[in-house]
Design an enzyme around this catalytic site. Sequence first.
Site, PDB file in Angstrom:
ATOM      1  N   ASP A 177       0.789  -1.373  -0.009  1.00 11.86           N
ATOM      2  CA  ASP A 177       0.022   0.040  -0.088  1.00 11.86           C
ATOM      3  C   ASP A 177       1.042   1.274   0.003  1.00 11.86           C
ATOM      4  O   ASP A 177       2.079   1.168   0.291  1.00 11.86           O
ATOM      5  CB  ASP A 177      -1.145   0.211   1.362  1.00 11.86           C
ATOM      6  CG  ASP A 177      -2.015   0.795   0.871  1.00 11.86           C
ATOM      7  OD1 ASP A 177      -2.340   1.287  -0.044  1.00 11.86           O
ATOM      8  OD2 ASP A 177      -3.231   0.414   1.685  1.00 11.86           O
ATOM      9  N   ASP A 203     -10.370   3.669  -2.364  1.00 14.74           N
ATOM     10  CA  ASP A 203     -11.174   2.336  -2.004  1.00 14.74           C
ATOM     11  C   ASP A 203     -12.700   2.300  -2.495  1.00 14.74           C
ATOM     12  O   ASP A 203     -13.329   3.465  -2.338  1.00 14.74           O
ATOM     13  CB  ASP A 203     -11.270   2.393  -0.342  1.00 14.74           C
ATOM     14  CG  ASP A 203      -9.858   2.371   0.265  1.00 14.74           C
ATOM     15  OD1 ASP A 203      -8.717   2.606  -0.665  1.00 14.74           O
ATOM     16  OD2 ASP A 203      -9.594   1.978   1.018  1.00 14.74           O
TER      17      ASP A 203
HETATM   18  C1  GLA Z   1      -6.030   1.505   2.133  1.00 15.23           C
HETATM   19  C2  GLA Z   1      -6.234   0.661   0.717  1.00 15.23           C
HETATM   20  C3  GLA Z   1      -7.405  -0.443   1.355  1.00 15.23           C
HETATM   21  C4  GLA Z   1      -6.765  -1.143   2.622  1.00 15.23           C
HETATM   22  C5  GLA Z   1      -6.536  -0.309   3.722  1.00 15.23           C
HETATM   23  C6  GLA Z   1      -5.979  -0.939   4.725  1.00 15.23           C
HETATM   24  O1  GLA Z   1      -7.204   2.330   2.179  1.00 15.23           O
HETATM   25  O2  GLA Z   1      -6.773   1.085  -0.311  1.00 15.23           O
HETATM   26  O3  GLA Z   1      -7.587  -1.444   0.226  1.00 15.23           O
HETATM   27  O4  GLA Z   1      -5.833  -2.168   2.243  1.00 15.23           O
HETATM   28  O5  GLA Z   1      -5.635   0.937   3.115  1.00 15.23           O
HETATM   29  O6  GLA Z   1      -5.773  -0.018   5.834  1.00 15.23           O
END
Ligand code: GLA
Length: 430
Positions: free
Chosen positions: A167, A224
């Site tokens: 990430d 997300d």
């Molecule tokens: C980000 C990513 C998500 C998830 C969260 C975890 O927001 O985009 O898909 O992995 O972190 O904290």
Amino acid sequence: MLLLKELLMSTMNIKSMRKNKKGLLLCIISACLLQGHIAISQKTSKTPIMGWMSWNLCRENVNEKIIKDIADALVATGLKKAGYTLISIDDGWVGGRDMQNNLIANPEKFPNGMKALAEYVHSKGLKLGIYSSASQTTCLDLTGSYGFEQQDANRFADWGIDYLKYDWCGNVPENNPEELRIRNEAMSKAIANTKAPFAFAFWGGFSPEYWVRSLGNNWRIAYDIRDVWKSYHPQRKGILQAYEACIQLDKLAGPYGFNDPDMLVVGLYGTGKAGSAEGHTGGCTDIEYQTQMSLWCLMASPLFLSADIAKLNQTSLNILKNKEMISINQDTLCRQARRIIETNMYDVLIKPLADGDYALGLLNKSDDIIDVSLPFNSIGLIGDFMVKDVWRQRNSTSHLKSWKGEVMAHETVVLRLSKPVNRKKQSTVR
Ligand code: GLA
């Protein structure tokens, strides 16, 4: 060499480059440079990866029991057989570092450790993925991998991990594509150094550049996803918005590398801890879930389920296990669908397939039923075709030059168009 040929072919799909020799030379040079880069990443999966990811359902509450239950349920529901073979543990698993700076799993959530869990998952014929971030901390403020890339990659390989979701969270410099590339490249190289065959997924930014292809199997391209058609939160996406961000990047996708518009929300119905957050509690309709599956398959995107597998109802299972949709997603030409028509009401997408067929998507973005009449020659498909409506499982009884029908609000009709066998080579689209 095969890989070089495939990459070359996918690069050569760029229409403008086909037209002149200088463009062609540039294609060859860039494909060769890319081949040089390829050494640093693990090219483990030619087609989009399929599996389940813990974030939408569990948020930080992921644990060993949940993962084992998901493994069992993937087998019991037939989803494993349909191709969903990777279980990816998202943020929330890490318990810090030991005295030698080795990452450790949170002992309360994973009392038997990651190695034993990987063995369990492997014993079911499935693969295990894990999560880290290209900074000191993850989005949940837990330990990240920045500065420890090789040590962490070695640790994951030792545990038998098959996939890393990397990430861009915590203390990362925003709007700095060069730093993004450098940090992702460091982990991609570290993974390659382990010689273990695990796949790499990472944050590619909002408008990823061509270098993403050399680093890993798929890259996130948008914020997300949430279990809604449209999100009103500025940093979240509904199905339609995640699609919109992804469809514009069709030229980036090809064998061994795909745009990732985030997880499938199919079957969540508002039950996700993260996927249904920020007041998005109702979830989507079945038509919207079917549309998400259609679009993600047409866009050759990774298919990560995110609902509780054991609780999926028959409608969701039918959507997720539809063999023809999955074969469009897993098609070995590995093309992402191109948007041929875009209006306020609907979009028309075309994905050429390895056997000369075309998958056609008719997406109704509006809130009303629309009547569509689509002559195939208006979208560059010349001649007549046998037409199969993939969701309705209806075949045309003769060759057709057009398609007419109703498309429900938020529905996506998916058609598979086949030419008479001896004329398959006459294709005109890309
Ligand atoms: C980000 C990513 C998500 C998830 C969260 C975890 O927001 O985009 O898909 O992995 O972190 O904290």
